[in-house]
Design an enzyme around this catalytic site. Sequence first.
Site, PDB file in Angstrom:
ATOM      1  N   TYR A  15       0.852  -1.195   0.000  1.00 61.88           N
ATOM      2  CA  TYR A  15       0.000   0.000   0.000  1.00 61.88           C
ATOM      3  C   TYR A  15       0.883   1.238   0.000  1.00 61.88           C
ATOM      4  O   TYR A  15       1.872   1.297   0.730  1.00 61.88           O
ATOM      5  CB  TYR A  15      -0.898   0.027   1.245  1.00 61.88           C
ATOM      6  CG  TYR A  15      -2.344  -0.063   0.880  1.00 61.88           C
ATOM      7  CD1 TYR A  15      -2.916   0.871   0.019  1.00 61.88           C
ATOM      8  CD2 TYR A  15      -3.142  -1.096   1.367  1.00 61.88           C
ATOM      9  CE1 TYR A  15      -4.244   0.770  -0.345  1.00 61.88           C
ATOM     10  CE2 TYR A  15      -4.474  -1.192   0.999  1.00 61.88           C
ATOM     11  CZ  TYR A  15      -5.021  -0.259   0.138  1.00 61.88           C
ATOM     12  OH  TYR A  15      -6.334  -0.358  -0.235  1.00 61.88           O
ATOM     13  N   GLU A  22      -0.576   4.807  -0.458  1.00 58.17           N
ATOM     14  CA  GLU A  22      -1.407   5.999  -0.708  1.00 58.17           C
ATOM     15  C   GLU A  22      -0.579   7.265  -0.517  1.00 58.17           C
ATOM     16  O   GLU A  22       0.205   7.366   0.438  1.00 58.17           O
ATOM     17  CB  GLU A  22      -2.610   6.009   0.232  1.00 58.17           C
ATOM     18  CG  GLU A  22      -3.728   5.124  -0.269  1.00 58.17           C
ATOM     19  CD  GLU A  22      -4.920   5.076   0.665  1.00 58.17           C
ATOM     20  OE1 GLU A  22      -4.966   5.836   1.642  1.00 58.17           O
ATOM     21  OE2 GLU A  22      -5.803   4.249   0.401  1.00 58.17           O
ATOM     22  N   ASP A  58      -5.844  13.759 -25.242  1.00 57.45           N
ATOM     23  CA  ASP A  58      -5.816  12.336 -24.881  1.00 57.45           C
ATOM     24  C   ASP A  58      -5.042  11.637 -25.993  1.00 57.45           C
ATOM     25  O   ASP A  58      -5.566  11.407 -27.084  1.00 57.45           O
ATOM     26  CB  ASP A  58      -7.253  11.820 -24.778  1.00 57.45           C
ATOM     27  CG  ASP A  58      -7.311  10.338 -24.417  1.00 57.45           C
ATOM     28  OD1 ASP A  58      -6.278   9.651 -24.532  1.00 57.45           O
ATOM     29  OD2 ASP A  58      -8.397   9.871 -24.032  1.00 57.45           O
ATOM     30  N   THR A  66      -3.134   6.136 -22.103  1.00 56.53           N
ATOM     31  CA  THR A  66      -2.973   4.806 -21.532  1.00 56.53           C
ATOM     32  C   THR A  66      -1.516   4.420 -21.781  1.00 56.53           C
ATOM     33  O   THR A  66      -0.820   5.066 -22.570  1.00 56.53           O
ATOM     34  CB  THR A  66      -3.894   3.777 -22.218  1.00 56.53           C
ATOM     35  OG1 THR A  66      -3.783   3.947 -23.622  1.00 56.53           O
ATOM     36  CG2 THR A  66      -5.333   3.959 -21.792  1.00 56.53           C
ATOM     37  N   LYS A 126      -1.073   0.750 -25.272  1.00 56.03           N
ATOM     38  CA  LYS A 126      -1.357   0.681 -26.716  1.00 56.03           C
ATOM     39  C   LYS A 126      -0.020   0.746 -27.470  1.00 56.03           C
ATOM     40  O   LYS A 126       0.803  -0.143 -27.309  1.00 56.03           O
ATOM     41  CB  LYS A 126      -2.343   1.783 -27.097  1.00 56.03           C
ATOM     42  CG  LYS A 126      -3.680   1.624 -26.363  1.00 56.03           C
ATOM     43  CD  LYS A 126      -4.720   2.611 -26.827  1.00 56.03           C
ATOM     44  CE  LYS A 126      -6.061   2.339 -26.177  1.00 56.03           C
ATOM     45  NZ  LYS A 126      -6.278   3.096 -24.933  1.00 56.03           N
ATOM     46  N   ARG A 170      -1.403  -2.408 -18.682  1.00 56.05           N
ATOM     47  CA  ARG A 170      -2.655  -1.660 -18.752  1.00 56.05           C
ATOM     48  C   ARG A 170      -2.646  -0.597 -17.663  1.00 56.05           C
ATOM     49  O   ARG A 170      -2.408  -0.911 -16.496  1.00 56.05           O
ATOM     50  CB  ARG A 170      -3.852  -2.583 -18.534  1.00 56.05           C
ATOM     51  CG  ARG A 170      -3.886  -3.773 -19.449  1.00 56.05           C
ATOM     52  CD  ARG A 170      -5.215  -4.447 -19.400  1.00 56.05           C
ATOM     53  NE  ARG A 170      -6.189  -3.594 -20.040  1.00 56.05           N
ATOM     54  CZ  ARG A 170      -6.338  -3.484 -21.365  1.00 56.05           C
ATOM     55  NH1 ARG A 170      -5.573  -4.184 -22.166  1.00 56.05           N
ATOM     56  NH2 ARG A 170      -7.235  -2.686 -21.876  1.00 56.05           N
TER      57      ARG A 170
HETATM   58  N1  DSN Z   1     -11.071   1.079 -25.609  1.00 49.71           N
HETATM   59  C1  DSN Z   1      -9.898   1.681 -26.177  1.00 49.71           C
HETATM   60  C2  DSN Z   1      -9.771   1.396 -27.622  1.00 49.71           C
HETATM   61  O1  DSN Z   1      -9.999   0.275 -28.005  1.00 49.71           O
HETATM   62  O2  DSN Z   1      -9.421   2.281 -28.375  1.00 49.71           O
HETATM   63  C3  DSN Z   1      -9.793   3.117 -25.891  1.00 49.71           C
HETATM   64  O3  DSN Z   1      -9.544   3.296 -24.550  1.00 49.71           O
END
Ligand code: DSN
Length: 415
Positions: free
Chosen positions: A55, A57, A200, A226, A229, A235
């Site tokens: 933990y 925090e 984003d 994110t 990708k 993730r």
């Molecule tokens: N769900 C994602 C995508 O497939 O593009 C975006 O966060």
Amino acid sequence: MFMNKKSLKQVDKQIAKEITNETNRQQNNIELIASENYVSLAVLEAQGSVLTNKYAEGYPHKRYYGGCEFVDNIESLAISRLCKIFKCKYANVQPHSGSSANLAVYKALVNPGDTVLGMSLDAGGHLSHGFRSSFSGKEYHAVFYGTDKNGYLDYNEIRKIAKQTKPKMIIAGASAYSRTINFKKFREIADEVGAYLFVDMAHIAGLIAVGLHPSPFPYADVVSSTTHKTLRGPRGGIILTNREDIIKKINSSVFPGSQGGPLMHIIAAKAVCFYEALQPEFKIYQKQILKNIQTMVKEFKRLGYQIVSGGSDNHLFTLIITPIGLNGLEAETLLHQHGITLNKNAVPHDPLPLFKASGLRIGSAAMTTRGFKEKEFKLTAQYIDYIFKNRNNKNKLKMIDKKIQTLLKKFPLPY
Ligand code: DSN
């Protein structure tokens, strides 16, 4: 001692079996989902480490728990590596996901009921950019821009909508937009209406990291992404900014505003991903992603298919599928039965409902990681076309199944 020292297989056969099944599925499918990738063993190892027990925090050196000296080092390294990649001053690496990161940005910069301008879902935007059933559409007054009839962002139209609706925040970024985004133009529009510019960059973060897509800095007030990708990490989500006033708001909006304890095993895996993204090979990998997508675009066009905007500048494109007599859902299901994984996607002004959709989104990041080059991506386009054209011929489909499995065996995953 209540500690169970047995392996997963010994403790829980059902879950162990499903994980083996999923490993085999990943091995035995051509993965074209534009938002997925395969992480390195190093990322996987960090993610599966004892850090899951801890933990922490708070933030490095300001925690609400003892014993944080090593996780402090890990989180500080993640932040400094991330700032180095994107050449920015401040970062928060704690968001559990892209949507959590975006929620924290909203909570930091706008109030419920404020107007927020984002890209509509059917044009390629994300749920958290104002979609009616997401927090972003429920709590805020969401207004949208789309693309022109050719599938490109129309900055004059965006300016017009911004002037009419006077948003407090403008969101640039998408889940299925295949063209370069002009962040400078978005900045100009945001300045004209006195809005924050929030980028984003989830899909294109890997390309931006190595300079193959223009950076949102110095234009954006705040940037989210994110990490799983094109950036090829675990993730999770991240938030970046150059503004001290904004990072202060973001930090309290993430913790304690919208999250409790950070996932330190994921933050360690993010730090490993950032280390990998700073190596010269990462640029070679990103360049190959672009070469591969261009190859597929060219081959699909040669085969007579239409593509939203006619092509791609990044790692993905959307194939318009309805002219061959299938909708997106049917095409996705059919390809999945033959070892090709991708997802249906709306096309601009799509006449079909979202769960059917008229398009297929195709991305090259995952199979590029696996070693596919131009030759294999060209073959993949041909296999997809063959499956569509011979969808009622069992023998021909069996033959293509064999070809796909033979191809995949040459590109094993290390898991
Ligand atoms: N769900 C994602 C995508 O497939 O593009 C975006 O966060």
